[in-house]
Design an enzyme around this catalytic site. Structure first.
Site, PDB file in Angstrom:
ATOM      1  CG  ASP A 136      -2.179   0.774   1.036  1.00 21.03           C
ATOM      2  OD1 ASP A 136      -2.330   1.431  -0.010  1.00 21.03           O
ATOM      3  OD2 ASP A 136      -3.036   0.736   1.950  1.00 21.03           O
ATOM      4  CD  GLU A 183      -0.218   5.998  -3.202  1.00 22.61           C
ATOM      5  OE1 GLU A 183      -0.774   4.961  -3.541  1.00 22.61           O
ATOM      6  OE2 GLU A 183      -0.129   6.365  -1.999  1.00 22.61           O
ATOM      7  CG  ASP A 210      -8.562   4.265  -0.369  1.00 21.95           C
ATOM      8  OD1 ASP A 210      -8.289   3.051  -0.395  1.00 21.95           O
ATOM      9  OD2 ASP A 210      -8.000   5.069   0.394  1.00 21.95           O
TER      10      ASP A 210
END
Length: 775
Positions: free
Chosen positions: A416, A419, A482
């Site tokens: 995950d 970024e 998401d």
């Protein structure tokens, strides 16, 4: 980034220097260098106090043209200055240098630069015009503030549409959009993207790859409506014009340049179930979910532990929270004894409360500030630092922590984040933090993927990654991030996946039911259909569990139906995955990739091809209404057997156990004899469904083993009323052929024909065979 004020004027603060007149051409062994002035030289005095543009053209491989433009070539730039390319050196080219123009041909793709002013740069493939630039398009942009840029504007023809640029949730066709290559955690409902890839393709049949890891700003018909513009800060610009006979060829060439997608392990195609994000769970809860799935005959392949497998405030310490999991090794053994693979959530951030923070700080494994202190902030995790993957020792340290989890029994990692990488940092190897903002995720996923290959073996590595950039397709699988529990978000997720597929990524997934909020039963069931007809399938949410019985009993039945359908399709899906990895095309394909000659498909973004033979149109409303387009040809509904003629839009209503799922004519789709697991011997006992084979057509099916090795190849051809079927390979328990839509046959050589509810079944086929079927 915009530099002009309307068509005629330049924005205040900028000066544009564009190539106008060729001053000199130098021919290399496999390249050409063009020197261009920015205005007509009336006399020798004009050569003083004037900039000159240097334009270099070469080819690293057939049908790929490299263009590199310079202003001041000697400018020092810290790395990374380009992406990691898999092709080095120059390909053999043909150069033509005459009074009118100079050209360089690579394969069937040619760049031509005119010698008469104004300068024109033209790209063609087999004589067909693709795009071009030149005077007033290519430009060095000098900023009054001392910040300079290089800009290119490639022409867009009438009706030309642009796709790709990474996983983008905005409109599928990028014309009219401003797209900045800057990885951000923006969810699926914004213009921001987790996976920015400076590569686009168009319906004219070519691609453009801008080889700059830093911020690349695209103006796709949004500054000059007939131009696809891209710009970077600095004194040079490098891009590749990628040609090919079809868009598939273009993607294949691009992935040869930047890396082919690895083939995910067969087990990863099964159903994934997660603990969800903030829900409470321990071994008893997890076991109840796993047993609940088994009791309801819901085949489960992977169980994923999300963030809270570790203690709060300590992400990441890579240690099981002993308050919740007192016996993690035993728990993993008990879960794996049920036939499950295990995935755990990680990210590259080390919270200050983690026992690893001091270790990382003392050894220089974390990103630093200019004063030498560790870079920290409180966003996401209190006082967190970020692992510096430019430090080889830090990479080995990170691997060692994950390796201990693999030794416990973990099989995969959800990588995950990646970024939120700051630019006010100092890297171990001196990298420039601007290009490293996007490139960081490439190093992060590469380290984890390589560890899995080292510990589990090649072919067994699978991530569940959120962030990426160009080249990240080498480390599958990626998921959409998401999303919300709405039909709108389900639709935007599909747009993101189709865009990513046209950016060189082979495999993609999404959170079934939506991540944020809780979906109503209706949406959950429709998303299950979409999710189980995707490359990879995961049930995941934020604040609520995603097991189907919490919605309603019908949701259980729907999940069972589509999970088993996908597992039975594994001989076809895995065979197409082997093809995707070797060629470099996605498993989930935008319609334009298969039907580039059909202009209706240019804008179609609510359906897709799963492989080259199955069309899927998810349903995006509670009424069960499906509006979809079938290209020309005979299409057969895979579930009902209904045959319809394409070439038009259709509108129908479906219950939860069906949706538009059509097989293309001349398709041979292998269906397995197993629907309880994703990894089995696909060829043994398989049934090959032959759909609407036309006179003169040939259909093929290549069935691999669960390790990706060739196992069985079958070919069917038709001449008049005779179908000839040949096969090579092995299938220990034999295979059979199902002629869909044909109720009876006149005779069969080397086989037995019997009636079947969906056509005629030809059985008693084993290994290598030759069968003649007379209709």
């Amino acid at each position: 980034m915009k530099f002009t004020d309307g068509y005629w004027m330049t924005r205040k603060g900028y000066q544009l220097f564009s190539p106008f007149e060729i001053h000199d051409v130098r021919i290399g062994t496999n390249s050409i260098t063009v020197y261009a002035t920015h205005r007509h030289l009336e006399n020798r005095g004009n050569t003083l106090n004037e900039p000159l543009m240097t334009m270099e053209f070469s080819s690293p491989m057939p049908d790929v043209i490299k263009a590199k433009f310079y202003h001041h070539k000697g400018q020092f730039r810290k790395g990374p200055n380009s992406f990691d390319l898999h092709v080095t050196g120059n390909a053999s080219v043909t150069i033509d240098n005459n009074e009118e123009f100079v050209s360089l041909a690579s394969g069937n793709t040619v760049v031509k630069i005119t010698k008469r002013n104004p300068v024109k740069i033209t790209y063609t493939h087999k004589g067909k015009h693709l795009t071009g630039s030149g005077t007033r398009s290519t430009a060095y942009v000098k900023g009054d503030d001392g910040v300079h840029h290089f800009r290119e504007q490639l022409s867009l023809g009438v009706g030309e549409t642009v796709y790709g640029l990474g996983e983008r949730f905005t409109p599928f066709v990028k014309n009219g959009q401003v797209v900045d290559m800057w990885n951000e955690d923006g969810g699926t409902a914004s213009e921001q993207a987790y996976k920015n890839v400076p590569f686009y393709v168009t319906n004219r049949g070519y691609g453009v790859f801008v080889n700059h890891p830093e911020l690349v700003s695209f103006e796709v018909g949004s500054e000059i409506v007939s131009k696809a513009q891209f710009s970077v800060q600095g004194e040079s610009l490098e891009y590749f014009l990628i040609g090919g006979d079809t868009l598939k060829d273009v993607l294949s060439n691009y992935t040869s340049l930047t890396g082919k997608p690895a083939l995910p392990p067969a087990w990863s195609y099964g159903l994934w179930l997660t603990t969800s994000f903030t829900t409470n769970y321990d071994e008893a809860t997890v076991t109840s979910f796993v047993e609940g799935m088994a009791e309801r005959d819901l085949p489960l392949a992977v169980f994923h532990f999300d963030c809270f497998w570790m203690k709060e405030y300590e992400w990441c310490n890579f240690e099981w929270d002993e308050r919740v999991f007192p016996d993690p090794v035993g728990m993993l053994q008990r879960l794996k004894a049920k036939g499950l693979h295990i995935c755990v959530w990680i990210n590259p951030y080390i919270a200050q409360r983690s026992a690893l923070f001091d270790e990382g700080m003392e050894n220089g494994y974390l990103l630093k500030r200019a004063d030498g202190s560790v870079w920290q902030w409180d966003l996401w995790q209190y006082g967190m630092g970020i692992v510096d993957f430019t430090n080889p020792a830090a990479c080995e340290w990170f691997k060692s922590k994950l390796g201990a989890l693999l030794d416990m029994g973990v099989d995969s990692f959800k990588t995950d984040f990646g970024e939120r990488i700051p630019t006010d940092v100092v890297y171990f190897d001196g990298s420039d933090p601007q290009p490293m903002h996007n490139y960081y995720t490439h190093l992060y996923n590469k380290v984890v993927f390589e560890l899995l290959e080292e510990k589990r073996g090649k072919g067994e590595a699978a991530l569940f990654a959120r962030s990426a950039t160009a080249g990240g397709q080498q480390f599958p699988v990626h998921w959409g991030g998401d999303c919300e529990a709405t039909y709108e978000s389900m639709s935007e997720s599909l747009r993101g996946g189709l865009s990513l597929g046209l950016s060189g990524f082979g495999y993609w997934s999404h959170d079934i039911g939506g991540f944020e909020q809780s979906s109503p039963p209706d949406l959950y069931k429709r998303w299950v259909q979409f999710g189980l007809l995707s490359s990879h399938s995961r049930l995941h949410g934020s604040t609520s569990y995603r097991v189907p019985w919490l919605y309603d009993e019908e949701a259980v039945d729907v999940l069972r139906f589509f999970t088993k359908l996908k597992l039975s399709l594994m001989p076809y899906l895995f065979g197409k995955s082997v093809e995707s990895s070797s060629i470099g095309i996605p498993l989930m394909r935008a319609m334009i990739l298969e039907f580039g000659d059909d202009p209706t498909c240019d804008y179609v973004d609510r359906q897709y091809m799963l492989g080259d033979s199955l069309l899927v149109a998810p349903i995006f409303n509670p009424e069960g209404e499906a509006t979809y387009y079938l290209p020309q040809g005979t299409w057969t509904h895979f579930l009902s057997g209904e045959q319809v003629q394409g070439g038009s839009w259709r509108k129908e209503t479906y219950d939860y156990f069906s949706l538009p799922l059509f097989a293309r004519e001349n398709s041979l789709i292998a269906v397995g004899n197993e629907d309880s697991r994703p990894d089995y011997e696909y060829a043994d006992g398989a049934t090959l469904h032959l759909f609407a084979l036309q006179d003169g057509a040939v259909a093929t099916a290549d069935i691999p083993s669960a390790q990706g090795d060739p196992r069985l190849s079958v070919q069917a051809s038709r001449r008049g009323n005779t179908i000839t079927v040949t096969s090579e390979g092995t299938a220990d328990s034999g295979w059979q052929l199902l002629l869909r839509g044909i109720s009876s046959v006149a005779s069969v050589d080397n086989g037995l024909a019997t009636a079947h509810e969906q056509g005629t079944l030809v059985s008693s086929v084993v290994g290598t065979a030759s069968i003649i079927i007379r209709l």
